[in-house]
Design an enzyme around this catalytic site. Structure first.
Site, PDB file in Angstrom:
ATOM      1  N   CYS A 150    -100.284 -41.197  82.344  1.00 42.33           N
ATOM      2  CA  CYS A 150    -101.064 -42.281  82.955  1.00 42.33           C
ATOM      3  C   CYS A 150    -102.241 -41.703  83.725  1.00 42.33           C
ATOM      4  O   CYS A 150    -102.100 -41.262  84.868  1.00 42.33           O
ATOM      5  CB  CYS A 150    -100.157 -43.107  83.875  1.00 42.33           C
ATOM      6  SG  CYS A 150    -101.046 -44.436  84.699  1.00 42.33           S
ATOM      7  N   CYS A 209    -103.061 -43.428  86.965  1.00 43.99           N
ATOM      8  CA  CYS A 209    -102.159 -43.121  88.084  1.00 43.99           C
ATOM      9  C   CYS A 209    -102.427 -41.730  88.650  1.00 43.99           C
ATOM     10  O   CYS A 209    -102.395 -41.531  89.852  1.00 43.99           O
ATOM     11  CB  CYS A 209    -100.693 -43.132  87.648  1.00 43.99           C
ATOM     12  SG  CYS A 209    -100.278 -44.371  86.456  1.00 43.99           S
ATOM     13  N   ASP A 210    -102.650 -40.769  87.777  1.00 44.55           N
ATOM     14  CA  ASP A 210    -102.625 -39.364  88.209  1.00 44.55           C
ATOM     15  C   ASP A 210    -103.957 -38.628  88.120  1.00 44.55           C
ATOM     16  O   ASP A 210    -104.059 -37.499  88.594  1.00 44.55           O
ATOM     17  CB  ASP A 210    -101.576 -38.598  87.369  1.00 44.55           C
ATOM     18  CG  ASP A 210    -100.190 -39.191  87.557  1.00 44.55           C
ATOM     19  OD1 ASP A 210     -99.888 -39.604  88.690  1.00 44.55           O
ATOM     20  OD2 ASP A 210     -99.421 -39.255  86.585  1.00 44.55           O
TER      21      ASP A 210
END
Ligand code: NDP
Length: 313
Positions: free
Chosen positions: A137, A140-141
């Site tokens: 992701c 997300c990261d």
């Protein structure tokens, strides 16, 4: 001893919670099992800017807490537990939680979602478990790899979207495409191709994720036409090769498509088993959005309510 419930909801993403809100307000006393990732995929997302009603955006985890609070307000019975087995052969639908607790349900709403796919390489799994630089992701990261070099594998719309997202944070993004062309739509592929700091390697496969035992330091790749192997320095390895619907436990009872998504009667949440309904990504490989999942969660609760009313005459 088995428990009897009117409406059992499996899964706690936007689909499950929306189904719970509607079912609770229709007096169906829903019981919702959260599964192993309470809140679902959105809890691994950062900012959500496209869910209507949040003009300033909201983080994924915040939105899921709000959805959960709303479901609780109408007395949804929200429980921890993992549904391990079902039996949809009889008039009463049987569901087992954590292999032992047996629940008999008048209606079941499946909102089990989908999970990111990984390559399955030992080195990939090692650094994934360590939290050392493997991610599925980018949104997300990606933040953790600002001003660094990363590698992303995949050639669909998700990979292109994520590569483009990473290109705005990272100094260099190397994209590994296993064939000589993208699967992504032309517009997404063109956007990636014209981004200066994205290097696209066609006919290239991942041999190994390299690291120092704690964190990723690079990726060993192989050209599948020439068999030439080389190492690409990188601190992050992003996998964007699609998603797997979480539908394995239903395969003996429900009609699934060739990739495992539950087939619903078009325009409804109905499955091939009366009283069993589906919502969210477990049946949707096309839209996969929080808002569409919520919409189909609403549909599933309304369909379940109508089914129960017809049964009760
Ligand atoms: P897709 O299934 O479309 O693409 C998966 C990609 O991963 C393919 O290019 C595939 O390669 C590659 N792949 C699969 N396994 C491997 C492997 N072992 N090694 C290397 N590469 C591999 O998944 P997406 O998640 O990209 O998209 C799913 C759906 O969601 C699509 O319908 C897509 O259009 C849609 N979507 C739409 C978006 C938008 O419109 N904004 C954004 C994101 C997704 P190959 O091509 O060789 O099979």
């Amino acid at each position: 001893m088995s428990e009897h419930v009117k409406c059992l909801i499996i899964g706690s993403g936007p689909a499950g919670y929306t189904a719970a809100i509607y079912a609770a307000r229709a007096n169906m006393h829903p019981v919702l099992y959260q599964g192993t990732q309470p809140g679902g995929q959105l809890t691994t997302t950062n900012e959500v800017e496209n869910f209507p009603g949040y003009p300033d955006g909201v983080t994924g985890p915040e939105m899921m807490i709000q959805l959960q609070d709303q479901a609780k307000r109408f007395e949804t019975d929200i429980r921890d537990g993992w549904v391990t087995k079902v039996d949809f052969t009889g008039p009463v639908h049987k569901v087992w939680v954590n292999d032992d607790k047996e629940i008999h349900c008048d209606t079941v709403i499946i909102s089990t979602g989908a999970s990111a796919k990984y390559l399955g390489l030992e080195s990939e799994q090692k650094y994934l478990q360590l939290g050392g630089g493997v991610s599925a992701c980018a949104v997300c990261d990606g933040f953790f790899y600002r001003n660094q070099e990363v590698v992303i594998v995949g050639a669909g719309d998700s990979a292109c979207e994520e590569a483009h997202y990473l290109s705005k944070l990272c100094t260099k993004v190397t994209m590994l495409v296993r064939r000589d062309e993208f699967r992504a739509s032309k517009i997404m592929a063109a956007r990636v191709a014209k981004t200066e700091n994205i290097d696209i390697l066609f006919n290239t496969e991942t041999e190994e994720v390299l690291g120092d035992g704690q964190v990723v330091t690079g990726v060993r790749v192989k050209n599948n036409l020439t068999n030439a192997v080389r190492d690409i320095p990188a601190t992050g390895f992003f996998v964007a090769i699609g998603h797997q619907p979480n539908t394995g436990i239903f395969k003996d009872y429900l009609n699934l498509d060739e990739t495992g998504y539950i087939k619903n009667v078009p325009g409804t949440s109905k499955t091939n088993i009366p009283g069993v309904f589906v919502s969210g990504d477990a049946a949707d490989h096309v839209y996969r959005q929080a808002i569409t999942a919520a919409g189909t969660g609403c549909m599933a609760a309304l369909d379940a309510e109508r089914y129960l009313s017809a049964l009760e005459g």
